[in-house]
Design an enzyme around this catalytic site. Structure first.
Site, PDB file in Angstrom:
ATOM      1  CG  ASP A  31      -2.083   0.966   1.077  1.00  0.00           C
ATOM      2  OD1 ASP A  31      -3.224   0.512   0.921  1.00  0.00           O
ATOM      3  OD2 ASP A  31      -1.828   2.197   1.100  1.00  0.00           O
ATOM      4  CB  ILE A  32       0.856   4.265  -2.153  1.00  0.00           C
ATOM      5  CG1 ILE A  32       1.947   5.180  -2.663  1.00  0.00           C
ATOM      6  CG2 ILE A  32      -0.421   5.031  -1.882  1.00  0.00           C
ATOM      7  CD1 ILE A  32       1.639   5.821  -4.011  1.00  0.00           C
ATOM      8  CG  ASN A  88     -12.472  -0.515   3.611  1.00  0.00           C
ATOM      9  OD1 ASN A  88     -12.912  -0.803   4.719  1.00  0.00           O
ATOM     10  ND2 ASN A  88     -11.264   0.008   3.437  1.00  0.00           N
ATOM     11  CD  GLU A  96      -8.367   6.080  -1.466  1.00  0.00           C
ATOM     12  OE1 GLU A  96      -7.406   6.259  -2.217  1.00  0.00           O
ATOM     13  OE2 GLU A  96      -8.268   5.909  -0.226  1.00  0.00           O
ATOM     14  CG  HIS A 101      -8.473  -3.163  -2.531  1.00  0.00           C
ATOM     15  ND1 HIS A 101      -9.396  -2.497  -3.314  1.00  0.00           N
ATOM     16  CD2 HIS A 101      -8.328  -2.404  -1.414  1.00  0.00           C
ATOM     17  CE1 HIS A 101      -9.777  -1.390  -2.696  1.00  0.00           C
ATOM     18  NE2 HIS A 101      -9.144  -1.312  -1.540  1.00  0.00           N
ATOM     19  CG  HIS A 103      -6.941  -2.919   3.038  1.00  0.00           C
ATOM     20  ND1 HIS A 103      -6.240  -1.752   2.844  1.00  0.00           N
ATOM     21  CD2 HIS A 103      -8.147  -2.731   2.448  1.00  0.00           C
ATOM     22  CE1 HIS A 103      -6.998  -0.897   2.165  1.00  0.00           C
ATOM     23  NE2 HIS A 103      -8.157  -1.462   1.917  1.00  0.00           N
TER      24      HIS A 103
END
Ligand code: 5GP
Length: 115
Positions: A31-32, A88, A96, A101, A103
């Site tokens: 993750d960025i 999410n 978002e 995906h 996490h």
């Protein structure tokens, strides 16, 4: 035609990203903006938008997301200490990016309940 997601662009090499795993169905990137010492996103190659779109036709992909999460948890030494998997789904969860995906979060004590 709708544009590819950020994640698809990363796996296609069209955008920078730190890819830590890939196979025929899924891939994983760091993750960025990590929310924990280990924060990896596990993503289907197919642009499934969200959990709402998982059904009989693609449940094998959903299963792969979890088996790869377990594999990466071990690889990043989280399997003994523990970790959290988060997906999410939609507005109220704060999703978002509209490309499913998982996490994988670990490396510190995570609070519960989530905000
Ligand atoms: P969501 O809120 O959709 O569940 O999570 C999206 C995640 O993608 C966030 O944790 C965010 O930091 C991450 N993210 C957003 N843009 C990028 C990007 O360009 N590269 C990477 N590696 N992660 C991103």
């Amino acid at each position: 035609m709708s544009q590819s997601s950020i994640f698809t662009r990363i796996i296609n090499g069209e955008m920078p990203g730190e890819i830590v795993y890939q196979d025929d169905l899924v891939f994983a990137i760091k993750d960025i903006h990590p929310k924990a010492p280990v924060h990896i996103l596990i993503i289907p190659r197919e642009e499934i938008g969200m959990v709402n779109e998982i059904g009989q036709s693609n449940e094998h992909i959903a299963g792969r997301l979890l088996s790869v999460a377990a594999k990466l948890a071990k690889q990043f030494n989280l399997d003994k200490s523990g970790y959290r998997l988060v997906i999410n789904n939609g507005r109220d969860a704060g999703q978002e990016i509209k490309h499913l995906h998982v996490h994988l979060l670990g490396g510190r004590r995570l609070t519960w309940p989530p905000g």
